[in-house]
Design a protein around this motif. Structure first.
Motif, short mmCIF file in Angstrom:
data_model
loop_
_atom_site.label_atom_id
_atom_site.label_comp_id
_atom_site.label_asym_id
_atom_site.label_seq_id
_atom_site.Cartn_x
_atom_site.Cartn_y
_atom_site.Cartn_z
N LEU A 40 0.85 -1.18 0.00
CA LEU A 40 0.00 0.00 0.00
C LEU A 40 0.88 1.23 0.00
O LEU A 40 1.87 1.28 0.74
N ASN A 41 0.55 2.19 -0.84
CA ASN A 41 1.29 3.44 -0.90
C ASN A 41 0.34 4.60 -0.64
O ASN A 41 -0.62 4.78 -1.40
N PHE A 42 0.58 5.35 0.42
CA PHE A 42 -0.19 6.54 0.73
C PHE A 42 0.64 7.76 0.32
O PHE A 42 1.81 7.85 0.69
N SER A 43 0.03 8.68 -0.42
CA SER A 43 0.72 9.90 -0.80
C SER A 43 -0.28 11.05 -0.82
O SER A 43 -1.49 10.84 -0.68
N VAL A 49 -5.68 12.85 -0.96
CA VAL A 49 -4.89 11.72 -0.48
C VAL A 49 -5.05 10.62 -1.52
O VAL A 49 -6.15 10.37 -2.00
N VAL A 50 -3.95 9.97 -1.88
CA VAL A 50 -3.98 8.89 -2.86
C VAL A 50 -3.54 7.62 -2.17
O VAL A 50 -2.50 7.58 -1.51
N LEU A 51 -4.35 6.57 -2.29
CA LEU A 51 -4.02 5.25 -1.77
C LEU A 51 -3.92 4.31 -2.96
O LEU A 51 -4.89 4.11 -3.68
N LYS A 52 -2.73 3.76 -3.16
CA LYS A 52 -2.49 2.85 -4.27
C LYS A 52 -2.10 1.48 -3.71
O LYS A 52 -1.22 1.38 -2.87
N MET A 53 -2.81 0.44 -4.16
CA MET A 53 -2.51 -0.92 -3.77
C MET A 53 -1.91 -1.63 -4.97
O MET A 53 -2.50 -1.61 -6.05
N GLU A 54 -0.73 -2.22 -4.78
CA GLU A 54 -0.07 -2.94 -5.86
C GLU A 54 0.29 -4.34 -5.38
O GLU A 54 0.83 -4.52 -4.30
N ALA A 55 -0.07 -5.33 -6.21
CA ALA A 55 0.27 -6.72 -5.91
C ALA A 55 0.30 -7.48 -7.23
O ALA A 55 -0.70 -7.53 -7.94
N ASN A 56 1.44 -8.07 -7.53
CA ASN A 56 1.60 -8.81 -8.78
C ASN A 56 1.16 -7.91 -9.94
O ASN A 56 1.66 -6.82 -10.07
N HIS A 58 -1.92 -6.75 -10.24
CA HIS A 58 -3.12 -6.04 -9.80
C HIS A 58 -2.73 -4.68 -9.21
O HIS A 58 -1.85 -4.60 -8.35
N THR A 59 -3.40 -3.64 -9.67
CA THR A 59 -3.21 -2.30 -9.12
C THR A 59 -4.58 -1.68 -8.91
O THR A 59 -5.45 -1.79 -9.77
N ARG A 60 -4.75 -1.07 -7.78
CA ARG A 60 -6.00 -0.38 -7.46
C ARG A 60 -5.63 0.94 -6.81
O ARG A 60 -4.76 0.99 -5.95
N GLU A 61 -6.28 2.02 -7.24
CA GLU A 61 -5.95 3.33 -6.70
C GLU A 61 -7.23 4.11 -6.43
O GLU A 61 -8.16 4.08 -7.22
N ILE A 62 -7.25 4.77 -5.27
CA ILE A 62 -8.33 5.69 -4.98
C ILE A 62 -7.71 7.03 -4.58
O ILE A 62 -6.61 7.08 -4.04
N SER A 63 -8.44 8.07 -4.87
CA SER A 63 -8.03 9.43 -4.53
C SER A 63 -9.21 10.08 -3.82
O SER A 63 -10.35 9.97 -4.29
N PHE A 64 -8.95 10.74 -2.70
CA PHE A 64 -10.05 11.30 -1.92
C PHE A 64 -9.59 12.50 -1.11
O PHE A 64 -8.40 12.70 -0.88
N LYS A 65 -10.57 13.28 -0.69
CA LYS A 65 -10.36 14.35 0.27
C LYS A 65 -10.98 13.87 1.58
O LYS A 65 -12.08 13.30 1.58
N LYS A 81 -20.46 4.27 -2.34
CA LYS A 81 -20.29 5.63 -1.86
C LYS A 81 -19.39 5.51 -0.64
O LYS A 81 -19.69 4.74 0.28
N SER A 82 -18.29 6.24 -0.65
CA SER A 82 -17.29 6.09 0.41
C SER A 82 -16.95 7.43 1.03
O SER A 82 -17.11 8.48 0.40
N VAL A 83 -16.44 7.38 2.23
CA VAL A 83 -15.91 8.55 2.91
C VAL A 83 -14.76 8.08 3.80
O VAL A 83 -14.80 6.98 4.35
N VAL A 84 -13.72 8.91 3.88
CA VAL A 84 -12.56 8.61 4.73
C VAL A 84 -12.38 9.80 5.66
O VAL A 84 -12.43 10.96 5.22
#
Length: 131
Positions: A40-43, A49-56, A58-65, A81-84
């Motif tokens: 997991l990469n938080f930047s 805020v960007v959360l990127k998950m990388e595995a093999n 597979h890549t998944r990325e979300i960006s949120f305030k 519908k999400s909130v962080v």
């Protein structure tokens, strides 16, 4: 929030299959997710805020305030519908879709990040170490 920024390597999980079943994930999706050992990469990019998950492959990325609802695709292509938001030192991520809800609570303890995942009455824990 600063404590989360950087890379985190997966160490172990507990009760993760049961959590995925509670979410209503398909059997094949559960097999794939259980085989992944993600980083997991938080930047921060501007105010996002960007959360990127990388595995093999597979890549998944979300960006949120923080504190603002956003659309997120989860699991089997379900639209949530999400909130962080921050609750003390914990990063709380709530996802809602159809009649389901998942709560993901991340907490940094030294060089580890403990992620507690809750759906229905199921609680799973994933542990990561700073990369």
């Amino acid at each position: 929030m600063e404590a989360f920024f950087g890379s985190w390597k997966f160490v172990k999980s507990e009760n993760f299959t049961e959590y995925l079943i509670a979410l209503g994930m398909a059997h094949e999706t559960i097999k794939v997710w259980n085989s992944l050992k993600p980083t997991l990469n938080f930047s921060k990019e501007g105010v996002d805020v960007v959360l990127k998950m990388e595995a093999n492959d597979h890549t998944r990325e979300i960006s949120f305030k923080l504190d603002q609802e956003f659309d997120e695709t989860i699991g089997d292509g379900k639209n949530a519908k999400s909130v962080v938001y921050l609750e003390g030192d914990k990063l709380v991520h709530i996802q809602k879709w159809d009649d389901k809800q998942s709560t993901v609570i991340r907490e940094v303890n030294g060089k580890q990040m403990v992620t507690t995942l809750e759906a229905e009455d199921i609680v799973a824990v994933c542990t990561y170490e700073r990369a």
